[in-house]
Design a protein around this motif. Structure first.
Motif, mmCIF file in Angstrom:
data_model
loop_
_atom_site.group_PDB
_atom_site.id
_atom_site.type_symbol
_atom_site.label_atom_id
_atom_site.label_comp_id
_atom_site.label_asym_id
_atom_site.label_seq_id
_atom_site.Cartn_x
_atom_site.Cartn_y
_atom_site.Cartn_z
ATOM 1 N N ILE A 1 -5.131 -19.425 10.225
ATOM 2 C CA ILE A 1 -5.820 -20.557 10.870
ATOM 3 C C ILE A 1 -7.135 -20.860 10.167
ATOM 4 O O ILE A 1 -7.441 -22.019 9.877
ATOM 5 N N LYS A 2 -7.916 -19.834 9.873
ATOM 6 C CA LYS A 2 -9.202 -20.064 9.194
ATOM 7 C C LYS A 2 -8.998 -20.678 7.814
ATOM 8 O O LYS A 2 -9.733 -21.584 7.414
ATOM 9 N N PHE A 3 -7.994 -20.203 7.089
ATOM 10 C CA PHE A 3 -7.701 -20.781 5.777
ATOM 11 C C PHE A 3 -7.266 -22.235 5.926
ATOM 12 O O PHE A 3 -7.704 -23.105 5.155
ATOM 13 N N SER A 4 -6.428 -22.508 6.913
ATOM 14 C CA SER A 4 -5.958 -23.876 7.142
ATOM 15 C C SER A 4 -7.108 -24.803 7.509
ATOM 16 O O SER A 4 -7.147 -25.958 7.083
ATOM 17 N N ILE A 5 -8.057 -24.301 8.296
ATOM 18 C CA ILE A 5 -9.234 -25.102 8.653
ATOM 19 C C ILE A 5 -10.022 -25.463 7.403
ATOM 20 O O ILE A 5 -10.410 -26.624 7.209
ATOM 21 N N GLU A 6 -10.262 -24.494 6.546
ATOM 22 C CA GLU A 6 -10.998 -24.761 5.303
ATOM 23 C C GLU A 6 -10.239 -25.733 4.403
ATOM 24 O O GLU A 6 -10.833 -26.651 3.829
ATOM 25 N N LYS A 7 -8.932 -25.553 4.301
ATOM 26 C CA LYS A 7 -8.115 -26.421 3.448
ATOM 27 C C LYS A 7 -8.150 -27.863 3.941
ATOM 28 O O LYS A 7 -8.384 -28.788 3.163
ATOM 29 N N VAL A 8 -7.932 -28.060 5.235
ATOM 30 C CA VAL A 8 -7.921 -29.408 5.802
ATOM 31 C C VAL A 8 -9.309 -30.033 5.746
ATOM 32 O O VAL A 8 -9.461 -31.210 5.402
ATOM 33 N N THR A 9 -10.341 -29.247 6.057
ATOM 34 C CA THR A 9 -11.714 -29.754 6.003
ATOM 35 C C THR A 9 -12.056 -30.230 4.599
ATOM 36 O O THR A 9 -12.577 -31.336 4.415
ATOM 37 N N ASN A 10 -11.763 -29.425 3.601
ATOM 38 C CA ASN A 10 -12.040 -29.818 2.214
ATOM 39 C C ASN A 10 -11.202 -31.014 1.790
ATOM 40 O O ASN A 10 -11.689 -31.894 1.078
ATOM 41 N N MET B 1 -3.804 -31.636 11.800
ATOM 42 C CA MET B 1 -3.488 -31.260 10.421
ATOM 43 C C MET B 1 -3.572 -29.742 10.236
ATOM 44 O O MET B 1 -2.732 -29.144 9.557
ATOM 45 N N VAL B 2 -4.570 -29.116 10.845
ATOM 46 C CA VAL B 2 -4.706 -27.659 10.760
ATOM 47 C C VAL B 2 -3.512 -26.994 11.436
ATOM 48 O O VAL B 2 -2.930 -26.041 10.900
ATOM 49 N N VAL B 3 -3.129 -27.488 12.594
ATOM 50 C CA VAL B 3 -1.968 -26.933 13.303
ATOM 51 C C VAL B 3 -0.715 -27.089 12.452
ATOM 52 O O VAL B 3 0.097 -26.166 12.332
ATOM 53 N N GLY B 4 -0.545 -28.249 11.832
ATOM 54 C CA GLY B 4 0.596 -28.475 10.952
ATOM 55 C C GLY B 4 0.598 -27.529 9.763
ATOM 56 O O GLY B 4 1.639 -26.972 9.394
ATOM 57 N N GLU B 5 -0.568 -27.328 9.147
ATOM 58 C CA GLU B 5 -0.674 -26.393 8.021
ATOM 59 C C GLU B 5 -0.371 -24.969 8.468
ATOM 60 O O GLU B 5 0.303 -24.214 7.773
ATOM 61 N N TYR B 6 -0.885 -24.602 9.641
ATOM 62 C CA TYR B 6 -0.639 -23.261 10.185
ATOM 63 C C TYR B 6 0.854 -23.038 10.402
ATOM 64 O O TYR B 6 1.421 -22.026 9.958
ATOM 65 N N LEU B 7 1.504 -23.979 11.084
ATOM 66 C CA LEU B 7 2.934 -23.837 11.358
ATOM 67 C C LEU B 7 3.755 -23.849 10.079
ATOM 68 O O LEU B 7 4.712 -23.084 9.927
ATOM 69 N N PHE B 8 3.383 -24.702 9.131
ATOM 70 C CA PHE B 8 4.083 -24.769 7.853
ATOM 71 C C PHE B 8 3.939 -23.445 7.091
ATOM 72 O O PHE B 8 4.918 -22.924 6.546
ATOM 73 N N SER B 9 2.740 -22.881 7.081
ATOM 74 C CA SER B 9 2.506 -21.605 6.396
ATOM 75 C C SER B 9 3.294 -20.476 7.050
ATOM 76 O O SER B 9 3.939 -19.682 6.363
ATOM 77 N N TYR C 1 4.747 -34.692 11.071
ATOM 78 C CA TYR C 1 3.927 -35.569 11.908
ATOM 79 C C TYR C 1 2.512 -35.004 12.065
ATOM 80 O O TYR C 1 1.530 -35.736 11.969
ATOM 81 N N LEU C 2 2.415 -33.690 12.306
ATOM 82 C CA LEU C 2 1.107 -33.067 12.494
ATOM 83 C C LEU C 2 0.265 -33.109 11.221
ATOM 84 O O LEU C 2 -0.957 -33.232 11.291
ATOM 85 N N ARG C 3 0.897 -32.996 10.076
ATOM 86 C CA ARG C 3 0.154 -32.969 8.822
ATOM 87 C C ARG C 3 -0.379 -34.352 8.443
ATOM 88 O O ARG C 3 -1.220 -34.465 7.564
ATOM 89 N N HIS C 4 0.055 -35.397 9.074
ATOM 90 C CA HIS C 4 -0.459 -36.770 8.988
ATOM 91 C C HIS C 4 -0.397 -37.375 7.589
ATOM 92 O O HIS C 4 -0.415 -36.700 6.573
ATOM 93 N N ASP C 5 -0.402 -38.680 7.621
ATOM 94 C CA ASP C 5 -0.513 -39.467 6.404
ATOM 95 C C ASP C 5 -1.989 -39.778 6.201
ATOM 96 O O ASP C 5 -2.752 -39.843 7.158
ATOM 97 N N GLU C 6 -2.400 -39.968 4.986
ATOM 98 C CA GLU C 6 -3.813 -40.179 4.682
ATOM 99 C C GLU C 6 -4.292 -41.583 5.013
ATOM 100 O O GLU C 6 -5.446 -41.919 4.773
#
Length: 131
Positions: free
Chosen positions: A28-37, A59-67, A115-120
């Motif tokens: 989760i912490k890594f995903s937060i940093e990745k999405v924030t950046n 987006m963080v939740v999507g990255e977490y679940l994907f990872s 859907y969670l990872r969103h389009d830009e």
């Protein structure tokens, strides 16, 4: 943002251990940093705008679940996809939510992650030009 991400995961029926050295916490912490950046890089801003807060959490939740799924640490068979309806009819109005008749729980889960990872496209309003 860590608390909001955990609350969002909990609202989706996914439990996360609160131990600081837990793998979930690290992901989760890594995903937060990745999405924030990623959002900062796409908008050229030094912090995430208020209007993108909920999008960033999803987006963080999507990255977490994907990872977790990619690492084989997530059991999607335990998730309930029973509430996903294929068709809703109210009078003469008919709305179909899922068009694939052969939708497996994994396909539905992958679509939800996407859907969670969103389009830009959500970032366009906040994008700043730099010279």
């Amino acid at each position: 943002m860590l608390t909001e991400v955990k609350e969002r995961l909990h609202s989706l029926g996914i439990s996360v251990s609160s131990e600081p050295s837990n793998v979930d916490e690290v992901i989760i912490k890594f995903s937060i940093e990745k999405v924030t950046n990623h959002i900062k890089n796409q908008t050229n801003l030094s912090e995430i705008p208020t209007g993108l807060k909920e999008i960033a959490i999803d987006m963080v939740v999507g990255e977490y679940l994907f990872s977790k799924k990619s690492m084989g640490l997530l059991n999607i068979d335990s998730l309930d996809f029973g509430l996903i309806e294929k068709q809703v009819q109210d009078g003469d109005t008919n709305v179909t939510f899922a068009v694939e008749a052969s939708s497996t729980p994994e396909a539905q889960f992958n679509a939800f992650i996407q859907y969670l990872r969103h389009d830009e496209v959500d970032f366009i309003r906040y994008r700043v030009l730099i010279w």
